[in-house]
Design a protein around this motif. Structure first.
Motif, PDB file in Angstrom:
ATOM      1  N   ARG A 106       9.866 -10.182 -10.356  1.00 14.92           N
ATOM      2  CA  ARG A 106       8.863  -9.123 -10.453  1.00 14.92           C
ATOM      3  C   ARG A 106       9.486  -7.954 -11.199  1.00 14.92           C
ATOM      4  N   LEU A 107       8.671  -7.250 -11.956  1.00 12.41           N
ATOM      5  CA  LEU A 107       9.088  -6.024 -12.616  1.00 12.41           C
ATOM      6  C   LEU A 107       8.218  -4.889 -12.100  1.00 12.41           C
ATOM      7  N   LEU A 108       8.854  -3.830 -11.629  1.00 11.23           N
ATOM      8  CA  LEU A 108       8.162  -2.658 -11.122  1.00 11.23           C
ATOM      9  C   LEU A 108       8.341  -1.538 -12.143  1.00 11.23           C
ATOM     10  N   PHE A 109       7.259  -1.140 -12.784  1.00  9.85           N
ATOM     11  CA  PHE A 109       7.307  -0.158 -13.863  1.00  9.85           C
ATOM     12  C   PHE A 109       7.006   1.237 -13.322  1.00  9.85           C
ATOM     13  N   LEU A 110       7.802   2.219 -13.758  1.00  5.52           N
ATOM     14  CA  LEU A 110       7.701   3.590 -13.264  1.00  5.52           C
ATOM     15  C   LEU A 110       7.411   4.553 -14.406  1.00  5.52           C
ATOM     16  N   ILE A 153       3.694   2.532 -11.482  1.00  4.05           N
ATOM     17  CA  ILE A 153       2.436   2.416 -12.230  1.00  4.05           C
ATOM     18  C   ILE A 153       2.003   0.963 -12.419  1.00  4.05           C
ATOM     19  N   ALA A 154       2.924   0.026 -12.233  1.00  5.73           N
ATOM     20  CA  ALA A 154       2.559  -1.389 -12.361  1.00  5.73           C
ATOM     21  C   ALA A 154       3.575  -2.248 -11.628  1.00  5.73           C
ATOM     22  N   ASP A 155       3.082  -3.259 -10.989  1.00  5.95           N
ATOM     23  CA  ASP A 155       3.905  -4.244 -10.274  1.00  5.95           C
ATOM     24  C   ASP A 155       3.476  -5.598 -10.804  1.00  5.95           C
ATOM     25  N   ALA A 180       0.797  -1.232   0.000  1.00  7.61           N
ATOM     26  CA  ALA A 180       0.000   0.000   0.000  1.00  7.61           C
ATOM     27  C   ALA A 180       0.830   1.282   0.000  1.00  7.61           C
ATOM     28  N   PRO A 181       1.916   1.382   0.787  1.00  4.42           N
ATOM     29  CA  PRO A 181       2.668   2.646   0.804  1.00  4.42           C
ATOM     30  C   PRO A 181       3.427   2.946  -0.484  1.00  4.42           C
ATOM     31  N   VAL A 182       3.617   1.959  -1.349  1.00  5.27           N
ATOM     32  CA  VAL A 182       4.426   2.204  -2.547  1.00  5.27           C
ATOM     33  C   VAL A 182       3.595   2.335  -3.828  1.00  5.27           C
ATOM     34  N   ILE A 183       2.355   1.879  -3.799  1.00  3.44           N
ATOM     35  CA  ILE A 183       1.507   2.013  -4.984  1.00  3.44           C
ATOM     36  C   ILE A 183       1.185   3.484  -5.217  1.00  3.44           C
ATOM     37  N   ASN A 184       1.360   3.927  -6.437  1.00  4.04           N
ATOM     38  CA  ASN A 184       1.097   5.315  -6.828  1.00  4.04           C
ATOM     39  C   ASN A 184       1.941   6.320  -6.049  1.00  4.04           C
TER      40      ASN A 184
END
Length: 226
Positions: free
Chosen positions: A128-132, A139-141, A97-101
């Motif tokens: 996992r790929l974390l897109f910024l 913006i996507a996990d 929750a703290p890292v989404i958006n």
């Protein structure tokens, strides 16, 4: 109510009261016992809780264990296994929750905590790929691959394709080492360089590659590998 039922009800009430007063004080097996009572309301589940801890090692390892392995334990049916998995998913979503958006670079500790919650105790490697976006907002996990105990294939062209589809400006790669040691392998380093080069061709930056293990975590950027 028979005496055994009264004793069990009294024990569970004391356990619930102790949890409400100081949840962090409960040992792993009692926390697991309390969780099991929600799925198995009319049986003493302390033996199952202790057996699960003995087999898998800790509360976190029990929640991470595959459903079929949980159900191999006496007294654990699918309903109970699902209850354990719900608890794990709740923990992951709470950590995420703290890292989404949010701007990932300024929420780095929360990001690492989330990755550790989701991946540190997994029995198999996972990527996992974390897109910024351009402002480094997550913006996507996405879970890309799940492999074996010591290998997960990741294909640079697939990473590039997904980054373009999401209009991402940067990304962070994350994978776990089930062995517990987060030190990057030679294969990790070579694969990371291949992904970075492929992304550079289309103008997408690879911010970092995190390796998560039980013994800690490492950052490719901090190690000077990016």
């Amino acid at each position: 109510m028979e005496q055994d039922e009264q004793d069990l009800a009294g024990h569970r009430e004391r356990l619930r009261r102790r949890f409400l007063e100081a949840p962090e004080a409960l040992p792993d097996y009692e926390l697991l016992e309390l969780l099991l009572t929600l799925a198995i309301p009319r049986r003493d589940v302390k033996p199952q809780a202790k057996a699960l801890i003995r087999r898998f090692g800790s509360f976190a390892d029990v929640l991470t264990a595959p459903v079929e392995e949980l159900m191999a334990e006496a007294g654990i049916n699918q309903r109970t296994a699902v209850a354990l998995k719900v608890a794990r998913e709740a923990a992951i979503r709470l950590a995420r929750a703290p890292v989404i958006n949010s701007v990932v670079i300024s929420s780095w500790d929360s990001l690492v905590d989330y990755c550790r919650t989701a991946m540190a105790t997994l029995p198999m490697e996972q990527f996992r790929l974390l897109f910024l976006d351009r402002k480094n907002v997550l913006i996507a996990d996405e879970l890309q691959q799940t492999g074996t105990i010591d290998h997960t294939p990741l294909y640079p062209r697939e990473v590039v394709r997904r980054a373009l589809a999401l209009h991402a400006s940067a990304l962070i790669m994350v994978h776990n080492h089930p062995s517990g040691d987060p030190k990057p392998s030679k294969a990790d380093i070579e694969m990371t360089r291949a992904v970075r080069e492929a992304l550079a061709v289309v103008g997408v930056q690879l911010h970092d590659h995190l390796v998560i293990g039980r013994k800690g975590d490492v950052s490719f950027k901090a190690l000077g590998l990016l």
